[in-house]
Design an enzyme around this catalytic site. Structure first.
Site, mmCIF file in Angstrom:
data_model
loop_
_atom_site.group_PDB
_atom_site.id
_atom_site.type_symbol
_atom_site.label_atom_id
_atom_site.label_comp_id
_atom_site.label_asym_id
_atom_site.label_seq_id
_atom_site.Cartn_x
_atom_site.Cartn_y
_atom_site.Cartn_z
ATOM 1 N N LYS A 102 0.864 -1.179 0.000
ATOM 2 C CA LYS A 102 0.000 0.000 0.000
ATOM 3 C C LYS A 102 0.904 1.233 0.000
ATOM 4 C CE LYS A 102 -3.440 1.678 3.171
ATOM 5 N NZ LYS A 102 -4.142 1.392 4.412
ATOM 6 N N HIS A 104 -0.210 4.465 0.339
ATOM 7 C CA HIS A 104 -0.723 5.576 1.153
ATOM 8 C C HIS A 104 -0.936 5.106 2.598
ATOM 9 C CE1 HIS A 104 -4.123 3.250 -0.277
ATOM 10 N NE2 HIS A 104 -4.763 3.659 0.805
#
Ligand code: OMP
Length: 217
Positions: A102, A104
């Site tokens: 991921k 973010h």
């Protein structure tokens, strides 16, 4: 057969997690049986399964600091096992990964407790050729952890490859220098099938499969 082995095989049958027929495995092998841990799909089933994992681990006296569940199926299994250890008076840190990193928020592909410098127990569903477990070992080492052991519900006791006739569990254990603990093995399933009139007819296909891909105990 020790109690947790028998209990697990009975639970797996009741939950339809253990099925007989024709199944193509990740390795491409055509198997007369398949273990689908996804069928442990209720709170009660998970609690019962986690008790089998915890019993199997406790029987070995293995020392570890963190429980790790490889995505996807290892995640609920490791979580339920950590909850079971908590019920038994041992609060263990828990970690797991996501398959896609991921970019973010908190970022990365690891979630939960820090594994750096810790002895890590991997909790997964099944070992066939050992590919999934090898990936998990790499993730733990990448996070600075030390793999301490692996526990799976079912060790299918299959050769890792045509050139490596040891079982995948044995070769992973030797390469990594850690134990691979199984709640139950194919040998246990064969014993269990002998004593169960509903399963006795599946014994021969299981034996034939074992002659082709299995390691003899
Ligand atoms: P290996 O990576 O070959 O050890 O296979 C383990 C993985 O195969 C598991 O994590 C499952 O995704 C899948 N599998 C089962 O879930 N149940 C089985 O009975 C057999 C397999 C398999 O494909 O070998």
């Amino acid at each position: 057969m020790s109690d947790h082995r028998h209990r697990f095989l009975q639970l797996a049958l009741t939950a339809d997690a253990l099925r007989f027929g024709q199944f193509t495995l990740k390795s491409g092998r055509l198997s007369p049986y398949f273990f689908n841990a996804g069928r442990f799909d209720s709170g009660v089933r998970m609690v019962q399964l986690a008790a089998c994992y915890a019993d199997a681990v406790e029987a070995t006296g293995l020392k570890f600091d963190v429980v790790f569940g490889p995505a996807y199926k290892g995640i609920p299994l490791a979580t339920a096992t950590a909850c079971e250890f908590a019920q038994r008076g041992r609060d263990l840190p828990l970690s797991f990964n996501r398959k896609e990193a991921k970019a973010h928020g908190e970022g990365g592909n690891l979630i939960g407790a820090d594994m750096n410098g810790k002895r890590v127990l991997i909790v997964d569903d099944v070992i066939t050729a050992g590919t999934a477990i090898r990936e998990a070992l790499g993730i733990i080492k990448g996070a600075g952890g030390t793999p301490a052991g692996i526990v799976v519900a079912l060790d299918r006791q299959e050769i890792a490859s045509e050139t490596d006739r040891r079982s995948a569990a044995q070769s992973v254990a030797e390469e990594a220098g850690i134990p691979v603990v199984a709640v139950a093995t194919l040998a246990d399933l064969l014993d269990f099938a002998s004593g169960n009139p509903e399963l006795v007819g599946y014994r021969q296909p299981l034996e034939d499969y074992r002659s082709r891909y299995g390691t003899r105990p």
